[in-house]
Motif scaffolding. Structure first.
Motif, PDB file in Angstrom:
ATOM      1  N   VAL A  99     -10.806-101.120 -46.997  1.00  0.00           N
ATOM      2  CA  VAL A  99     -12.257-101.181 -46.779  1.00  0.00           C
ATOM      3  C   VAL A  99     -12.796 -99.832 -46.300  1.00  0.00           C
ATOM      4  O   VAL A  99     -13.905 -99.445 -46.624  1.00  0.00           O
ATOM      5  CB  VAL A  99     -12.597-102.281 -45.755  1.00  0.00           C
ATOM      6  CG1 VAL A  99     -14.088-102.310 -45.481  1.00  0.00           C
ATOM      7  CG2 VAL A  99     -12.145-103.643 -46.264  1.00  0.00           C
ATOM      8  N   MET A 100     -11.967 -99.083 -45.550  1.00  0.00           N
ATOM      9  CA  MET A 100     -12.474 -97.821 -44.997  1.00  0.00           C
ATOM     10  C   MET A 100     -12.944 -96.877 -46.112  1.00  0.00           C
ATOM     11  O   MET A 100     -13.892 -96.129 -45.932  1.00  0.00           O
ATOM     12  CB  MET A 100     -11.411 -97.143 -44.145  1.00  0.00           C
ATOM     13  CG  MET A 100     -11.962 -95.957 -43.368  1.00  0.00           C
ATOM     14  SD  MET A 100     -10.779 -95.296 -42.205  1.00  0.00           S
ATOM     15  CE  MET A 100     -11.608 -93.769 -41.737  1.00  0.00           C
ATOM     16  N   SER A 101     -12.274 -96.953 -47.274  1.00  0.00           N
ATOM     17  CA  SER A 101     -12.660 -96.058 -48.367  1.00  0.00           C
ATOM     18  C   SER A 101     -14.034 -96.421 -48.929  1.00  0.00           C
ATOM     19  O   SER A 101     -14.646 -95.627 -49.633  1.00  0.00           O
ATOM     20  CB  SER A 101     -11.618 -96.105 -49.479  1.00  0.00           C
ATOM     21  OG  SER A 101     -11.706 -97.327 -50.177  1.00  0.00           O
ATOM     22  N   GLN A 102     -14.505 -97.619 -48.610  1.00  0.00           N
ATOM     23  CA  GLN A 102     -15.830 -98.025 -49.104  1.00  0.00           C
ATOM     24  C   GLN A 102     -16.946 -97.657 -48.130  1.00  0.00           C
ATOM     25  O   GLN A 102     -18.115 -97.789 -48.446  1.00  0.00           O
ATOM     26  CB  GLN A 102     -15.862 -99.533 -49.345  1.00  0.00           C
ATOM     27  CG  GLN A 102     -15.028 -99.958 -50.534  1.00  0.00           C
ATOM     28  CD  GLN A 102     -15.017-101.463 -50.667  1.00  0.00           C
ATOM     29  OE1 GLN A 102     -14.417-102.162 -49.855  1.00  0.00           O
ATOM     30  NE2 GLN A 102     -15.692-101.971 -51.671  1.00  0.00           N
ATOM     31  N   LEU A 103     -16.551 -97.249 -46.929  1.00  0.00           N
ATOM     32  CA  LEU A 103     -17.582 -96.915 -45.943  1.00  0.00           C
ATOM     33  C   LEU A 103     -18.154 -95.545 -46.265  1.00  0.00           C
ATOM     34  O   LEU A 103     -17.487 -94.696 -46.834  1.00  0.00           O
ATOM     35  CB  LEU A 103     -17.000 -96.915 -44.533  1.00  0.00           C
ATOM     36  CG  LEU A 103     -16.333 -98.206 -44.089  1.00  0.00           C
ATOM     37  CD1 LEU A 103     -15.838 -98.076 -42.654  1.00  0.00           C
ATOM     38  CD2 LEU A 103     -17.289 -99.384 -44.194  1.00  0.00           C
ATOM     39  N   ASP A 104     -19.391 -95.353 -45.848  1.00  0.00           N
ATOM     40  CA  ASP A 104     -20.038 -94.071 -46.103  1.00  0.00           C
ATOM     41  C   ASP A 104     -19.541 -93.050 -45.098  1.00  0.00           C
ATOM     42  O   ASP A 104     -18.623 -92.293 -45.351  1.00  0.00           O
ATOM     43  CB  ASP A 104     -21.548 -94.263 -46.029  1.00  0.00           C
ATOM     44  CG  ASP A 104     -22.295 -92.950 -46.107  1.00  0.00           C
ATOM     45  OD1 ASP A 104     -21.800 -92.056 -46.807  1.00  0.00           O
ATOM     46  OD2 ASP A 104     -23.344 -92.805 -45.454  1.00  0.00           O
ATOM     47  N   LYS A 105     -20.093 -93.089 -43.925  1.00  0.00           N
ATOM     48  CA  LYS A 105     -19.650 -92.157 -42.887  1.00  0.00           C
ATOM     49  C   LYS A 105     -19.188 -92.967 -41.701  1.00  0.00           C
ATOM     50  O   LYS A 105     -19.554 -94.120 -41.541  1.00  0.00           O
ATOM     51  CB  LYS A 105     -20.791 -91.238 -42.478  1.00  0.00           C
ATOM     52  CG  LYS A 105     -21.290 -90.389 -43.623  1.00  0.00           C
ATOM     53  CD  LYS A 105     -22.316 -89.392 -43.150  1.00  0.00           C
ATOM     54  CE  LYS A 105     -22.782 -88.490 -44.270  1.00  0.00           C
ATOM     55  NZ  LYS A 105     -23.655 -89.215 -45.222  1.00  0.00           N
ATOM     56  N   THR A 106     -18.388 -92.353 -40.842  1.00  0.00           N
ATOM     57  CA  THR A 106     -17.906 -93.085 -39.678  1.00  0.00           C
ATOM     58  C   THR A 106     -18.359 -92.411 -38.395  1.00  0.00           C
ATOM     59  O   THR A 106     -18.456 -91.189 -38.319  1.00  0.00           O
ATOM     60  CB  THR A 106     -16.372 -93.191 -39.663  1.00  0.00           C
ATOM     61  OG1 THR A 106     -15.828 -91.877 -39.639  1.00  0.00           O
ATOM     62  CG2 THR A 106     -15.850 -93.927 -40.879  1.00  0.00           C
ATOM     63  N   PHE A 107     -18.615 -93.238 -37.392  1.00  0.00           N
ATOM     64  CA  PHE A 107     -18.943 -92.773 -36.055  1.00  0.00           C
ATOM     65  C   PHE A 107     -17.696 -92.115 -35.460  1.00  0.00           C
ATOM     66  O   PHE A 107     -16.594 -92.578 -35.744  1.00  0.00           O
ATOM     67  CB  PHE A 107     -19.352 -93.986 -35.214  1.00  0.00           C
ATOM     68  CG  PHE A 107     -19.398 -93.687 -33.762  1.00  0.00           C
ATOM     69  CD1 PHE A 107     -20.529 -93.132 -33.201  1.00  0.00           C
ATOM     70  CD2 PHE A 107     -18.297 -93.907 -32.953  1.00  0.00           C
ATOM     71  CE1 PHE A 107     -20.547 -92.823 -31.856  1.00  0.00           C
ATOM     72  CE2 PHE A 107     -18.330 -93.595 -31.611  1.00  0.00           C
ATOM     73  CZ  PHE A 107     -19.456 -93.056 -31.071  1.00  0.00           C
ATOM     74  N   PRO A 108     -17.745 -91.172 -34.560  1.00  0.00           N
ATOM     75  CA  PRO A 108     -18.926 -90.481 -34.058  1.00  0.00           C
ATOM     76  C   PRO A 108     -19.135 -89.139 -34.733  1.00  0.00           C
ATOM     77  O   PRO A 108     -20.119 -88.470 -34.495  1.00  0.00           O
ATOM     78  CB  PRO A 108     -18.573 -90.253 -32.590  1.00  0.00           C
ATOM     79  CG  PRO A 108     -17.090 -90.028 -32.614  1.00  0.00           C
ATOM     80  CD  PRO A 108     -16.549 -90.819 -33.774  1.00  0.00           C
ATOM     81  N   THR A 109     -18.200 -88.724 -35.580  1.00  0.00           N
ATOM     82  CA  THR A 109     -18.295 -87.390 -36.152  1.00  0.00           C
ATOM     83  C   THR A 109     -19.117 -87.385 -37.424  1.00  0.00           C
ATOM     84  O   THR A 109     -19.428 -86.334 -37.960  1.00  0.00           O
ATOM     85  CB  THR A 109     -16.897 -86.870 -36.484  1.00  0.00           C
ATOM     86  OG1 THR A 109     -16.188 -87.908 -37.180  1.00  0.00           O
ATOM     87  CG2 THR A 109     -16.119 -86.520 -35.241  1.00  0.00           C
ATOM     88  N   ASN A 110     -19.468 -88.607 -37.900  1.00  0.00           N
ATOM     89  CA  ASN A 110     -20.130 -88.738 -39.194  1.00  0.00           C
ATOM     90  C   ASN A 110     -19.307 -88.098 -40.303  1.00  0.00           C
ATOM     91  O   ASN A 110     -19.841 -87.588 -41.271  1.00  0.00           O
ATOM     92  CB  ASN A 110     -21.546 -88.164 -39.181  1.00  0.00           C
ATOM     93  CG  ASN A 110     -22.513 -89.171 -38.626  1.00  0.00           C
ATOM     94  OD1 ASN A 110     -22.131 -90.298 -38.312  1.00  0.00           O
ATOM     95  ND2 ASN A 110     -23.763 -88.777 -38.473  1.00  0.00           N
ATOM     96  N   ASP A 111     -17.977 -88.094 -40.101  1.00  0.00           N
ATOM     97  CA  ASP A 111     -17.090 -87.654 -41.169  1.00  0.00           C
ATOM     98  C   ASP A 111     -17.255 -88.634 -42.306  1.00  0.00           C
ATOM     99  O   ASP A 111     -17.430 -89.828 -42.082  1.00  0.00           O
ATOM    100  CB  ASP A 111     -15.622 -87.743 -40.728  1.00  0.00           C
ATOM    101  CG  ASP A 111     -15.222 -86.579 -39.858  1.00  0.00           C
ATOM    102  OD1 ASP A 111     -16.033 -85.652 -39.740  1.00  0.00           O
ATOM    103  OD2 ASP A 111     -14.119 -86.610 -39.306  1.00  0.00           O
ATOM    104  N   CYS A 112     -17.138 -88.137 -43.492  1.00  0.00           N
ATOM    105  CA  CYS A 112     -17.086 -89.018 -44.643  1.00  0.00           C
ATOM    106  C   CYS A 112     -15.819 -89.848 -44.490  1.00  0.00           C
ATOM    107  O   CYS A 112     -14.763 -89.314 -44.170  1.00  0.00           O
ATOM    108  CB  CYS A 112     -17.083 -88.147 -45.889  1.00  0.00           C
ATOM    109  SG  CYS A 112     -16.131 -88.758 -47.242  1.00  0.00           S
ATOM    110  N   MET A 135     -13.998 -91.254 -46.485  1.00  0.00           N
ATOM    111  CA  MET A 135     -12.967 -90.995 -47.487  1.00  0.00           C
ATOM    112  C   MET A 135     -11.882 -90.091 -46.939  1.00  0.00           C
ATOM    113  O   MET A 135     -10.762 -90.137 -47.328  1.00  0.00           O
ATOM    114  CB  MET A 135     -13.637 -90.338 -48.688  1.00  0.00           C
ATOM    115  CG  MET A 135     -12.791 -90.267 -49.906  1.00  0.00           C
ATOM    116  SD  MET A 135     -12.421 -91.878 -50.540  1.00  0.00           S
ATOM    117  CE  MET A 135     -14.001 -92.325 -51.242  1.00  0.00           C
TER     118      MET A 135
END
Lengths: 920, 59, 66
Positions: free
Chosen positions: B44-57, B59
């Motif tokens: 599922v993580m590969s489907q997420l856009d960006k992640t908190f807190p660094t707003n890293d993609c 992917m």
């Protein structure tokens, strides 16, 4: 174990992912990766960065496999990879252990009639919305709604859809992650569409209990995200405008309606039926929420020996917690299989390095688009064209995502084919991606130091997004500077060092003991250093766990195991007096019991714990009836008669947490108080028990406790930061006044026990942070390597982290992290040898004047004088590459110009400066 | 722990947890089989856009 | 005067300021594009000769940070 291999209908060894088949496949079907928001073909890869990047045919939709017609892909495939005759294969594997990480399924809200998810295109799930926000998604990152492709101006998020709900569905647990992802989506949506986008989050309790989450929540409020506490009753379409009317009841009981242009349902995490069936086949027990049943002291062990669990199947959880579990499960499986270590593994093949010394530089430049991150601002094709004109550049390409596995493979191939001997990647930042690209060089047979990066994302496109022309110009300059340096770089050698096979664990609490036990069980000699005179740490102050376990009993067992373990040495009453050395070769001076002792070890685990905040508020200390949470536990442990005789008990939450001076949530206090309220009710069902709270944060399956407490008659009264409860004494009576959130009027509660759920404080181990060169955050907790992907390790090699020293967390999570830290440490110890950097200083002894400046200046004591007796260069200075950090201090200070810093040599830096302006 | 055991592990699921677990085990000296039902790993993580807190993609 | 844009060369320490400049990107903080960054392993590596060379190349300012 029997596993079923489903046919791919494409031979993986032949498919080159050229995409010819995809081009021609006539069958269009909804794209599951994009949540059905876009179409794909029957032959497909899930996404551009997929690993492995090999096509697959969906047998349910392929025209040939269904009707024996078409076969276009088979005719077109240049490598003959298509094989329609592939059959399902059953393989039997003999394995020593199993780790279950099957994940979860987002809740499907189609059954909720009042939310109209099935009928209205502008009502979508949060997972679908993630795809809308994504640059690789169906709208290439443009925030538009599905019905009319208009940019919505008002978006609502509805929390707890398919979570904390046993009326409309059967999911009693809190999904733990939805509050945080909704806030993240709202903040990113505002980034996409500008600050005037109206984002509203409708919630029951805001559960931002993770590290740095509360700050993110507060910042979102400042950015204008609206938080409305209520459950939305219904979503009704407004004519055929595509807009929707939300009907809800506000805090003061008024029925309100509001129109939104887009609605996102924050769907929960649940275990799909096929996993329930798998659990049944494997014979492992599940909880009532259908998550894997585990014990708080064995958080990753299933009910079956040798079978471990991690991730959302263990319980609803976020990425960091899943990564922690994953390490813990790896450690648990490793401990179980310890006698068979290294019996089935193979040593990887080493690609021979091409000698490029004395070759004319042949520079390859790869310009990365990073999806739209770079290409959305910088004109990437123009930069690539420009790079072609630069001296020594022999090859230029632009990549969509340079870091994806497929691109990496292509790059390695290109390096070989084009005979490149220097590589420049213009992309994100070397801080995160240099190691990855260096691996590509190694795979291509190039020395990994023949590499240079131009930072055109973090330091260009991301910071100049309103000025694409200047950003493009800057990108060209940065590429030119990188190429000019690249032409001068040389291959460098790395020194191999032995890794001392002993481990040091600092802190003898539950975390420290678990980390030590895991290390020892995998065969490593481990030392525990504990400053107090006993093992156990804060857990010794805890009474029972929600599971019913008496903490003292479990703790005693654990401590006995540690003491009986021949590989573990416990140093009580001991602290660290100094640390020398580096990863693999630490020398730590222990002070205690009247003496000092030097310990050599290869890795260190910091498990120094935390402490309870002693409140300055709510009249704490003025009356023996006012207690902290731990003091209440002590009374429960001692069967204090005051408990049984009490007619009324009050808990006040967030004492010292989520306050301006301590803006983090202490994560465990809600569960602790709710659990203790149940204990009180059980001891005396007639007791009136009140919990005064701001948000009840019984995340995950702890939610069952919250329900149980309410069913037992515990009364929950909410307050906010502006209207905190007041405690007063009226003669001998202890009275708490709180403003009732429903009626809005002050309510006086007379109480016999007032428990203050006080914050967990870090120990602010500044000395330790200096010793190991690891950072503390502004709250005083240690900062891990990466919030999501490296939660149990430090950026400093060889140093690991677990327990309260990282962030407040309950016992089961501390244990999981302790074992994860051990797991990460073991991957380092198991290497037995590490290679130091090639970017180190080197002295040309013929120029050295033996002045001693470098010897006295170096903070790492890397330079020393050779012995005057030595045959070659007696008395000259030399540098130990193992100690050298490559800082270059000696280089800049050397008055004879005798020292060179490999990888950052004078000529290389001058080349960058001289190419700052375009030639001519 | 002197019983005969096999030095290999089956990891069921190729999402972020399964991948991390598999990597740790492989780097600790165990042979790992990583099982994934879909055609590629990432979960599922590969489907997420960006992640908190660094707003890293993600992917 | 109004059209004049300064050219600034900055030497940033890999471990702090360079990382901070990356984080500024992560935080999407906008700033003028006049800066050209040269990554150095530590400001200890900084030599006065680098600053002089940059000025000689036409830089209007040199910024060393670490």
């Amino acid at each position: 174990m029997e596993i079923v291999r489903h046919p791919r209908y494409v031979d993986e060894s032949k498919c080159i992912a050229c995409g010819a088949c995809y081009e021609k496949c006539p069958k269009k079907i909804p794209d599951t990766y994009n949540q059905g928001l876009a179409k794909r073909k029957a032959i497909y890869v899930e996404y551009a960065q997929a690993v492995p990047l090999k096509y697959r045919i969906d047998p349910d939709t392929c025209i040939y496999l269904q009707k024996k017609k078409c076969g276009a892909c088979k005719k077109l495939c240049p490598t003959g990879a298509i094989d329609f005759d592939m059959k399902e294969k059953i393989d039997t594997l003999n394995v020593g252990s199993v780790v279950l990480a099957p994940g979860f399924k987002p809740f499907d809200p189609s059954g909720f009639d009042t939310y109209n998810y099935a009928n209205l295109p502008n009502v979508m799930t949060a997972t679908e919305f993630e795809r809308i926000l994504s640059a690789s998604g169906p709208t290439t990152g443009h925030l538009i709604r599905m019905s009319d492709h208009k940019e919505p101006k008002k978006i609502a998020w509805l929390q707890c859809v398919g979570s904390r709900d046993i009326n409309r569905c059967d999911n009693p647990a809190c999904s733990s992650v939805c509050c945080m992802y909704a806030i993240k989506e709202a903040v990113i949506a505002k980034e996409h569409s500008g600050d005037d986008l109206d984002c509203a989050i409708f919630y029951m309790d805001m559960r931002t209990m993770g590290k740095e989450f509360e700050r993110f929540y507060e910042n979102a409020k400042k950015k204008g995200v609206r938080f409305i506490r209520c459950r939305v009753h219904s979503i009704v379409p407004v004519g055929d405008t595509g807009d929707m009317e939300l009907r809800y009841v506000t805090d003061d009981g008024q029925v309100t309606t509001e129109i939104f242009e887009q609605v996102v349902l924050s769907v929960g995490l649940q275990t799909p039926p096929e996993l329930v069936a798998l659990a049944d086949r494997l014979g492992i027990s599940l909880t009532k929420g259908n998550f894997c049943k585990t014990d708080p002291f064995e958080p990753v062990a299933t009910s079956r020996e040798g079978v471990y669990v991690c991730g959302a199947f263990q319980g609803p959880k976020d990425i960091p917690q899943s990564v922690i579990d994953a390490g813990a499960a790896a450690s648990a499986a490793g401990e179980f299989l310890s006698p068979a270590r290294n019996t089935l593994t193979r040593v990887p093949e080493i690609v021979p390095e091409t000698n490029v010394i004395n070759e004319r530089p042949r520079v390859g430049v790869f310009v990365c688009r990073c999806g739209v991150n770079i290409a959305g601002v910088v004109d990437v094709p123009a930069v690539a064209e420009y790079a072609r004109t630069l001296p020594y550049v022999e090859f230029v390409a632009d990549n969509l995502y340079s870091c994806s596995q497929d691109t990496q493979d292509i790059m390695a191939q290109t390096i070989r084919e084009q005979n490149l001997n220097r590589v420049v990647v213009a992309a994100c930042t070397p801080k995160t991606h240099e190691p990855l690209f260096q691996e590509t060089l190694i795979a291509a047979g190039l020395n990994k130091y023949l590499f240079e990066m131009a930072n055109i994302r973090n330091q260009d496109s991301w910071v100049h997004k309103n000025n694409p022309e200047l950003a493009t110009e800057k990108a060209m300059d940065l590429v030119r500077m990188a190429v000019s340096k690249a032409a001068l770089i040389q291959p460098l050698k790395e020194t191999a060092l032995n890794v001392n096979q002993a481990a040091l664990v600092i802190g003898g609490g539950v975390s420290g003991m678990n980390a030590a036990r895991s290390l020892s069980r995998q065969g490593y000699v481990t030392h525990i250093v504990e400053k107090s005179d006993t093992l156990g740490g804060q857990a010794r102050n805890l009474h029972t766990l929600p599971s019913g376990d008496k903490v003292a009993d479990r703790l005693e067992k654990l401590a006995a195991q540690i003491e009986a373990d021949e590989k573990i040495t416990v140093h009580l009453n001991t602290t660290l007096a100094g640390v020398e050395g580096f990863v693999g070769n630490f020398k730590t001076t222990l002070a205690g019991n009247g003496g000092e002792q030097v310990l050599e070890h290869g890795v260190a685990v910091i498990a120094t714990g935390g402490q309870e905040y002693k409140p300055a508020e709510y009249r704490y200390g003025e009356d023996p009836r006012i207690l902290t949470s731990l003091e209440l536990d002590r009374k429960l442990m001692d069967n204090d008669p005051a408990i049984e005789s009490a007619r009324s008990a009050v808990f006040i939450q967030c004492v010292g947490s989520r306050e301006p001076e301590r803006p983090y949530c202490s994560r465990i206090c809600c569960t602790h108080s709710v659990h203790n309220s149940i204990e009180l009710k059980r001891a005396n069902p007639d007791m009136n028990v009140f919990i005064l709270y701001r948000d009840v944060r019984t995340y995950g399956e702890k939610e069952y406790l919250y329900r149980e407490a309410r069913e037992l008659g515990v009364i929950f009264v909410r307050f906010d930061l502006e209207h905190k409860p007041e405690v007063r004494k009226d003669g001998d009576r202890l009275i708490v006044r709180v403003i009732d959130h429903v009626l809005g009027i002050p309510m006086d509660i007379e109480t016999d026990i007032l428990t203050l759920a006080s914050a967990i404080l870090p120990n602010r181990e500044e000395k330790l942070a200096r010793f190991f060169k690891v950072p503390l955050n502004e709250d005083g907790f240690f900062v891990e390597k990466h919030a999501k992907l490296g939660p149990s390790e430090f950026a400093t090699d060889g140093v690991f982290l677990c327990g309260l020293a990282h962030y407040p967390k309950p016992i089961d999570e501390s244990i999981a992290q302790a074992r994860a830290a051990a797991s990460r440490a073991i991957t380092l110890l198991a290497r037995e040898k590490i290679h130091t950097s090639g970017q180190v200083a080197e002295i040309n002894p013929s120029w050295c004047s033996q002045c001693g400046t470098c010897v006295s200046l170096c903070p790492y004591s890397a330079p020393t004088f050779r012995s005057p007796e030595e045959r070659f260069w007696p008395g000259k200075a030399e540098i130990n590459p193992a100690l050298c950090k490559g800082c270059g201090l000696c280089v800049a200070s050397c008055r004879s110009g005798a020292i060179h810093l490999k990888g950052f040599d004078n000529d290389q830096i001058f080349a960058q400066i001289f190419s700052m302006n375009e030639a001519g | 722990m002197t019983k005969d055991v096999i030095g290999s592990v089956l990891v069921v699921g190729g999402g972020i947890a399964g991948m991390r677990s598999a990597l740790d085990l492989a780097n600790s000296g165990y042979y790992v089989y990583l099982l994934e039902k879909s055609p590629s790993i990432g979960g599922v993580m590969s489907q997420l856009d960006k992640t908190f807190p660094t707003n890293d993609c993600a992917m | 005067m109004s059209d004049w844009e300064p050219k600034i060369v900055s030497f940033l320490c890999n471990w702090c300021s360079y990382g901070a400049a990356d984080l500024a990107g992560v935080g999407r903080m906008e700033y003028p594009s006049n800066i050209r960054v040269i990554r150095i392993p530590c400001t200890g590596r900084m030599s006065p000769k680098f600053a002089l060379a940059a000025l000689r190349e036409g830089a209007d300012g040199v910024w060393v940070s670490g």
